[in-house]
Design an enzyme around this catalytic site. Structure first.
Site, short mmCIF file in Angstrom:
data_model
loop_
_atom_site.label_atom_id
_atom_site.label_comp_id
_atom_site.label_asym_id
_atom_site.label_seq_id
_atom_site.Cartn_x
_atom_site.Cartn_y
_atom_site.Cartn_z
N VAL A 3 13.82 72.02 -17.38
CA VAL A 3 14.30 71.55 -16.07
C VAL A 3 13.85 70.10 -15.82
CG1 VAL A 3 14.05 71.87 -13.56
CG2 VAL A 3 14.51 73.84 -15.03
N ASP A 38 3.78 64.35 -17.97
CA ASP A 38 3.44 65.67 -18.49
C ASP A 38 2.00 65.62 -18.98
OD1 ASP A 38 5.53 68.10 -19.68
OD2 ASP A 38 3.43 68.09 -20.33
N PHE A 73 19.47 75.20 -10.57
CA PHE A 73 20.30 76.29 -11.07
C PHE A 73 20.85 76.02 -12.47
CE2 PHE A 73 20.56 76.65 -6.41
CZ PHE A 73 20.10 77.96 -6.27
N ARG A 87 21.48 75.86 -16.45
CA ARG A 87 21.29 76.84 -17.54
C ARG A 87 20.92 76.10 -18.81
NH1 ARG A 87 27.34 78.55 -17.05
NH2 ARG A 87 27.29 76.31 -16.68
N ASN A 146 18.97 84.68 -9.53
CA ASN A 146 18.63 85.10 -10.90
C ASN A 146 18.55 86.62 -11.00
OD1 ASN A 146 18.66 82.55 -11.90
ND2 ASN A 146 16.49 82.44 -12.39
N ALA A 173 28.39 93.19 -21.95
CA ALA A 173 27.36 94.11 -22.45
C ALA A 173 26.86 93.60 -23.80
CB ALA A 173 27.95 95.50 -22.61
N CYS A 197 13.69 82.58 -17.82
CA CYS A 197 13.96 82.68 -16.38
C CYS A 197 14.13 84.12 -15.91
CB CYS A 197 15.17 81.84 -16.03
SG CYS A 197 14.93 80.13 -16.51
N LYS A 236 19.89 82.84 -26.37
CA LYS A 236 21.33 82.70 -26.15
C LYS A 236 21.80 81.52 -27.00
CE LYS A 236 21.57 79.62 -22.18
NZ LYS A 236 22.12 79.43 -20.85
N ARG A 269 12.00 82.21 -26.26
CA ARG A 269 11.14 82.93 -25.33
C ARG A 269 11.88 84.15 -24.77
NH1 ARG A 269 9.36 78.03 -21.58
NH2 ARG A 269 11.58 77.64 -21.88
#
Ligand code: UGA
Length: 451
Positions: free
Chosen positions: A11, A30, A151, A153, A210, A254, A262, A322, A329
């Site tokens: 993000v 950071d 929001f 992805r 979420n 499915a 998240c 994905k 993770r």
């Protein structure tokens, strides 16, 4: 506007680049010096489509810089974004130590007036804590805390940050809203919808979104379990559901379930918060349980089809949580690999970009350099993540390499006819296995798997 962004994760770094593209002056910071060094060199430390090119462009423009020491930048900052991690504690509660530490640093070094923007996903009530920390550490500082949940992805982060479907701002004074309207002016002028609420509603809305998306996925996966038993086809059932505008088609695929950094953590954090507030949100527990079952269901079907797993070799295509990301993770595909390895199988994985992360997370997994290598001598092939490149696989070649031609489609990516033509026994999620014309003991046992 002069902004400082704390945290350069999925993000934070995307936020840095997007703000810079829209004309703001941005300093990203950071605690991890190695990450900052890489980013300064134009190299994000994770894979996100389009991010590297955009980062390099913005570094060249000169509006975007990075540092491990934000003290100077805070002296002239008008807006600070908190994009640090909020990992889950063992009991599910969000660990907000990095948020508190950021507030402390801001308090020490800001000159003010300053707007502190909470962008990390946090439980409702966190802004109050941030305010408390800022005023305790610096009673003289003029500041405003606003909530501005993100929001975006993973995998389409740049696109989502530049063209969001909504911008949510929770604030408690006109000044807070005005600052955020100024900051987001380039987006608002492009027609992006701005939703303004009180702070707690904004914080809660992020968890609500979420959790609801996770619930939709688990609904589809629970249907899949029923369809497998009833002899129905979950793809047909969800197509009928999706034709109803009130339901919609999104997040009804499915498969082996949701993962990533998240949904799993936000779901438990939301339930934890509800509990703390005296409400038993049992529905969310059920969503998580159905998600775990989605992985277990595939493992059971594999075991049913292959019998003993101790001497079996399993090819697993896709390891990231994905497609279009190297993030593993809470990856359902890796959870499945772990389960199969525990049952004695050898799992050979392939992923277009997450192999190194997968090996670090699960050292027992063998990694192949391409899908065909993974399939060589395998007793079954499982699709764990629906990377686009898998849609152009030479299925006949893949089948010829396997020891047993059984394909488990954990994401319902393939067409049954393609698979049958290639000679595979095809085991989709949420419907019964389909066999090629040739009959055999193995196919029969794959068939029984969901009978
Ligand atoms: C999610 C939300 O979609 C973002 O809006 C939010 O900003 C982000 O979390 C966050 O809180 O930071 P992300 O985790 O990147 O984004 O991934 P999604 O695209 O939402 O997918 C989550 C998981 O659900 C993946 O494992 C995906 O494979 C799975 N999924 C998705 C399904 O199993 N079935 C579906 O139909 C859709």
């Amino acid at each position: 506007m002069k902004t400082v962004v704390f945290g350069t994760g999925h993000v934070g770094l995307v936020t840095c680049v997007a703000l810079s593209i829209k004309g703001h002056t941005v300093v990203g910071t950071d605690v991890d010096a190695e990450k900052i060094e890489m980013i300064r060199g134009g190299q994000p430390w994770f894979f996100e489509p389009g991010l590297e090119e955009a980062l390099r462009e913005q570094l060249d423009e000169g509006r975007l810089t990075f540092t491990v020491d934000p003290r100077d930048a805070l002296g002239s900052a008008q807006v600070v974004f908190i994009c640090v991690g909020t990992p889950p504690r063992a009991d599910g509660e969000a660990n907000l130590i990095a948020v508190e530490e950021t507030a402390r640093i801001v308090a020490r070094h800001a000159a003010g007036p300053i707007t502190v923007v909470e962008k990390s996903t946090v439980p409702a009530g966190t802004a109050e804590r941030v305010k408390m920390t800022l005023s305790r550490e610096r009673p003289d500082l003029t500041f405003e805390v606003v909530s501005n949940p993100e929001f975006l992805r993973e995998g389409s982060g740049m696109e989502d940050a530049l063209f969001p479907d909504r911008i949510l701002v929770g604030a408690e004074s006109g000044r807070g809203f005005q600052t955020m309207r100024r900051l987001y002016d380039p987006w608002i002028r492009d027609g992006v919808r701005l939703i303004e609420t009180d702070i707690v509603s904004a914080e809660l809305a992020k968890h609500a979104c979420n959790a609801f998306l996770a619930l939709k996925i688990s609904y589809a996966n629970a249907l899949a379990r029923i369809c497998e038993r009833a002899g129905a086809n979950v793809r047909d059932v969800t197509t009928v559901m999706a034709a109803d505008d009130r339901i919609g088609s999104a997040f009804l695929n499915a498969g082996i379930g949701y993962g990533g950094y998240c949904f799993p953590k936000d779901l438990v954090a939301f339930e934890y918060l509800a509990n703390r507030l005296g409400y038993d949100f049992g529905l969310l527990r059920e969503v998580g349980k159905i998600n775990d079952e989605a992985v277990e269901a595939v493992a059971e079907r594999v075991q049913e089809a292959l019998w003993n797993l101790e001497d079996k070799r399993i090819a697993l295509l896709g390891l990231s949580f994905k497609p279009e990301t190297d993030d593993v993770r809470f990856s359902p595909s890796l959870a499945l690999a772990r389960l199969l390895i525990e049952k004695g199988a050898t799992v050979v994985g392939y992923d277009p970009s997450a192999s190194a992360n997968a090996r670090a997370e699960l050292p027992q997994i063998e990694i192949a350099s391409d899908p065909y290598e993974a399939a060589r001598g395998a007793h079954c092939v499982i699709l764990g993540t629906e990377w686009k490149e898998f849609s152009t696989l030479d299925l006949s070649r893949l089948r010829a390499l396997t020891a047993y031609p059984v394909f488990f489609d954990g994401r319902n990516m393939f067409d049954e006819k393609q698979m049958i033509r290639a000679g595979f026994t095809y085991v989709p999620t949420g419907s019964r296995p389909v066999e090629p014309a040739r009959r055999g003991g193995l196919n029969a046992s794959a068939h029984r798997a969901s009978a």
